[in-house]
Design a protein around this motif. Structure first.
Motif, PDB file in Angstrom:
ATOM      1  N   PRO A  81       0.642  -1.284   0.035  1.00 45.21           N
ATOM      2  CA  PRO A  81       0.028   0.015   0.072  1.00 45.21           C
ATOM      3  C   PRO A  81       0.837   1.340  -0.082  1.00 45.21           C
ATOM      4  CG  PRO A  81       0.103  -0.972   2.126  1.00 45.21           C
ATOM      5  CD  PRO A  81       0.516  -2.045   1.160  1.00 45.21           C
ATOM      6  N   ALA A  82       1.955   1.208   0.186  1.00 41.77           N
ATOM      7  CA  ALA A  82       2.865   2.431   0.467  1.00 41.77           C
ATOM      8  C   ALA A  82       3.366   2.744  -1.050  1.00 41.77           C
ATOM      9  CB  ALA A  82       4.434   1.955   0.965  1.00 41.77           C
ATOM     10  N   LEU A  83       3.056   1.924  -2.169  1.00 40.38           N
ATOM     11  CA  LEU A  83       3.330   2.161  -3.652  1.00 40.38           C
ATOM     12  C   LEU A  83       2.399   3.398  -4.028  1.00 40.38           C
ATOM     13  CD1 LEU A  83       3.861  -1.290  -5.278  1.00 40.38           C
ATOM     14  CD2 LEU A  83       5.493   0.398  -4.824  1.00 40.38           C
ATOM     15  N   PRO A  84       2.906   4.135  -4.980  1.00 37.36           N
ATOM     16  CA  PRO A  84       2.139   5.169  -5.549  1.00 37.36           C
ATOM     17  C   PRO A  84       0.701   4.499  -6.220  1.00 37.36           C
ATOM     18  CG  PRO A  84       4.405   5.365  -6.483  1.00 37.36           C
ATOM     19  CD  PRO A  84       4.234   4.432  -5.552  1.00 37.36           C
ATOM     20  N   ALA A  85      -0.187   5.011  -6.171  1.00 35.35           N
ATOM     21  CA  ALA A  85      -1.529   4.334  -6.504  1.00 35.35           C
ATOM     22  C   ALA A  85      -1.409   3.914  -8.038  1.00 35.35           C
ATOM     23  CB  ALA A  85      -2.827   5.562  -6.516  1.00 35.35           C
ATOM     24  N   VAL A  86      -1.033   4.201  -9.113  1.00 32.22           N
ATOM     25  CA  VAL A  86      -0.903   3.640 -10.412  1.00 32.22           C
ATOM     26  C   VAL A  86      -0.098   2.529 -10.199  1.00 32.22           C
ATOM     27  CG1 VAL A  86      -0.036   3.940 -12.609  1.00 32.22           C
ATOM     28  CG2 VAL A  86      -1.196   5.737 -11.382  1.00 32.22           C
ATOM     29  N   GLU A  87       1.051   2.458  -9.494  1.00 31.15           N
ATOM     30  CA  GLU A  87       1.791   1.154  -9.352  1.00 31.15           C
ATOM     31  C   GLU A  87       1.171   0.139  -8.596  1.00 31.15           C
ATOM     32  OE1 GLU A  87       4.540   0.613 -10.929  1.00 31.15           O
ATOM     33  OE2 GLU A  87       4.166   2.524 -11.737  1.00 31.15           O
ATOM     34  N   GLN A  88       0.177   0.653  -7.619  1.00 32.02           N
ATOM     35  CA  GLN A  88      -0.485  -0.446  -6.997  1.00 32.02           C
ATOM     36  C   GLN A  88      -1.441  -0.950  -8.006  1.00 32.02           C
ATOM     37  OE1 GLN A  88      -2.188   0.181  -3.116  1.00 32.02           O
ATOM     38  NE2 GLN A  88      -1.054   2.266  -3.081  1.00 32.02           N
ATOM     39  N   VAL A  89      -2.096  -0.267  -9.003  1.00 32.16           N
ATOM     40  CA  VAL A  89      -2.960  -1.003  -9.689  1.00 32.16           C
ATOM     41  C   VAL A  89      -2.030  -1.776 -10.691  1.00 32.16           C
ATOM     42  CG1 VAL A  89      -4.293  -0.396 -12.049  1.00 32.16           C
ATOM     43  CG2 VAL A  89      -4.709   1.165  -9.954  1.00 32.16           C
ATOM     44  N   ARG A  90      -0.975  -1.403 -11.139  1.00 28.39           N
ATOM     45  CA  ARG A  90      -0.087  -2.242 -11.979  1.00 28.39           C
ATOM     46  C   ARG A  90       0.118  -3.597 -11.313  1.00 28.39           C
ATOM     47  NH1 ARG A  90       3.081  -0.518 -16.182  1.00 28.39           N
ATOM     48  NH2 ARG A  90       3.381   1.409 -16.668  1.00 28.39           N
ATOM     49  N   ALA A  91       0.346  -3.511 -10.063  1.00 28.43           N
ATOM     50  CA  ALA A  91       0.668  -4.678  -9.173  1.00 28.43           C
ATOM     51  C   ALA A  91      -0.565  -5.499  -8.991  1.00 28.43           C
ATOM     52  CB  ALA A  91       1.352  -4.362  -7.698  1.00 28.43           C
ATOM     53  N   MET A  92      -1.872  -4.904  -8.800  1.00 28.65           N
ATOM     54  CA  MET A  92      -2.774  -5.640  -8.598  1.00 28.65           C
ATOM     55  C   MET A  92      -3.121  -6.492 -10.074  1.00 28.65           C
ATOM     56  SD  MET A  92      -5.507  -3.560  -6.508  1.00 28.65           S
ATOM     57  CE  MET A  92      -5.726  -3.683  -4.718  1.00 28.65           C
ATOM     58  N   GLY A  93      -2.901  -5.743 -11.109  1.00 26.01           N
ATOM     59  CA  GLY A  93      -3.325  -6.500 -12.355  1.00 26.01           C
ATOM     60  C   GLY A  93      -2.268  -7.624 -12.676  1.00 26.01           C
ATOM     61  N   ASN A 158     -14.106  -0.332 -12.953  1.00 24.66           N
ATOM     62  CA  ASN A 158     -14.713  -1.474 -13.616  1.00 24.66           C
ATOM     63  C   ASN A 158     -13.978  -1.728 -15.098  1.00 24.66           C
ATOM     64  OD1 ASN A 158     -17.442  -3.102 -12.761  1.00 24.66           O
ATOM     65  ND2 ASN A 158     -17.462  -0.873 -11.910  1.00 24.66           N
ATOM     66  N   ALA A 159     -13.352  -0.198 -15.317  1.00 24.13           N
ATOM     67  CA  ALA A 159     -12.728  -0.284 -16.955  1.00 24.13           C
ATOM     68  C   ALA A 159     -11.314  -0.901 -16.566  1.00 24.13           C
ATOM     69  CB  ALA A 159     -12.642   1.099 -17.303  1.00 24.13           C
ATOM     70  N   LEU A 160     -10.820  -0.878 -15.474  1.00 28.94           N
ATOM     71  CA  LEU A 160      -9.504  -1.347 -15.150  1.00 28.94           C
ATOM     72  C   LEU A 160      -9.688  -2.866 -14.905  1.00 28.94           C
ATOM     73  CD1 LEU A 160      -8.047   1.171 -12.613  1.00 28.94           C
ATOM     74  CD2 LEU A 160      -7.244   0.555 -14.885  1.00 28.94           C
ATOM     75  N   TRP A 161     -10.826  -3.382 -14.145  1.00 31.49           N
ATOM     76  CA  TRP A 161     -10.954  -4.692 -14.098  1.00 31.49           C
ATOM     77  C   TRP A 161     -11.383  -5.405 -15.482  1.00 31.49           C
ATOM     78  CZ3 TRP A 161     -16.274  -7.322 -13.736  1.00 31.49           C
ATOM     79  CH2 TRP A 161     -16.355  -8.526 -13.413  1.00 31.49           C
TER      80      TRP A 161
END
Length: 201
Positions: A81-93, A158-161
């Protein structure tokens, strides 16, 4: 005579054995290979005993489906959770994609094989808990101005998902291996790059 505590322990043991047998049968043979007779044989109980613990086969599969969602949620929660939000999105992907590749049977059950017993709204409500992990990252990113703020939170979520789910579904079905042999990782990163550019403020 068994005490009430011992009876409760025995019931939990039989219930777990039935679910474990159903899981093994589903993983080996798919939903069509799961029957009361086969489960009872594998679990060492009578076919009628199954209905003392689960309503029917659909109920058993629903329990397995929610196991899958719990595993996926656990993978997404391990993103830093310490990552920048966009990097969190990448990691979640990446975590989502890796989950699908590691657990294709769960993935198919979660998103392709729907229960006819569980009301659609109830099933979606349960499954939404996983999607909300991504929503929270998007919302926090907007609050921190790390993600563009002109987007609707749920539209963005939803677009990301849809993007990562579509890619993962292609990979799980092995279609991606045929259309991009040896390049699946590059395709994944291209999708994540596009998402990151779209989210950038």
């Amino acid at each position: 005579m068994l005490t009430s505590k011992a009876r409760g322990t025995a019931r939990k043991s039989v219930r777990a054995a039935i679910l474990d047998a159903a899981r093994r049968l589903y993983f080996a043979h798919g939903a069509d290979g799961v029957s009361a007779r086969k489960i009872a044989q594998a679990a060492g109980c009578s076919p009628t005993a199954l209905y003392l613990y689960y309503r029917n086969i659909d109920d058993l599969l629903e329990h397995l489906r929610m196991e899958g969602h719990a595993l996926l949620a656990g993978s997404l929660r391990r993103v830093d959770p310490a990552l920048p939000a966009v990097e969190q999105v990448r990691a979640m992907g990446r975590a989502y994609y890796e989950f699908g590749m590691k657990h294709p049977h769960y993935y198919a059950l979660m998103f392709s094989l729907r229960s006819t017993e569980t009301p659609r709204r109830e099933a979606v409500h349960r499954e939404m808990q996983t999607l909300m992990l991504l929503r929270d990252v998007v919302r926090t990113g907007m609050d921190r101005r790390e993600i563009r703020r002109d987007l609707d939170v749920m539209v963005a979520t939803n677009a990301l998902w849809a993007q990562i789910h579509g890619l993962t579904a292609l990979a799980v079905s092995r279609l991606l291996m045929e259309t991009a042999p040896g390049q699946q990782g590059e395709v994944l990163e291209a999708v994540l790059d596009g998402a990151a550019r779209w989210l950038a403020p």
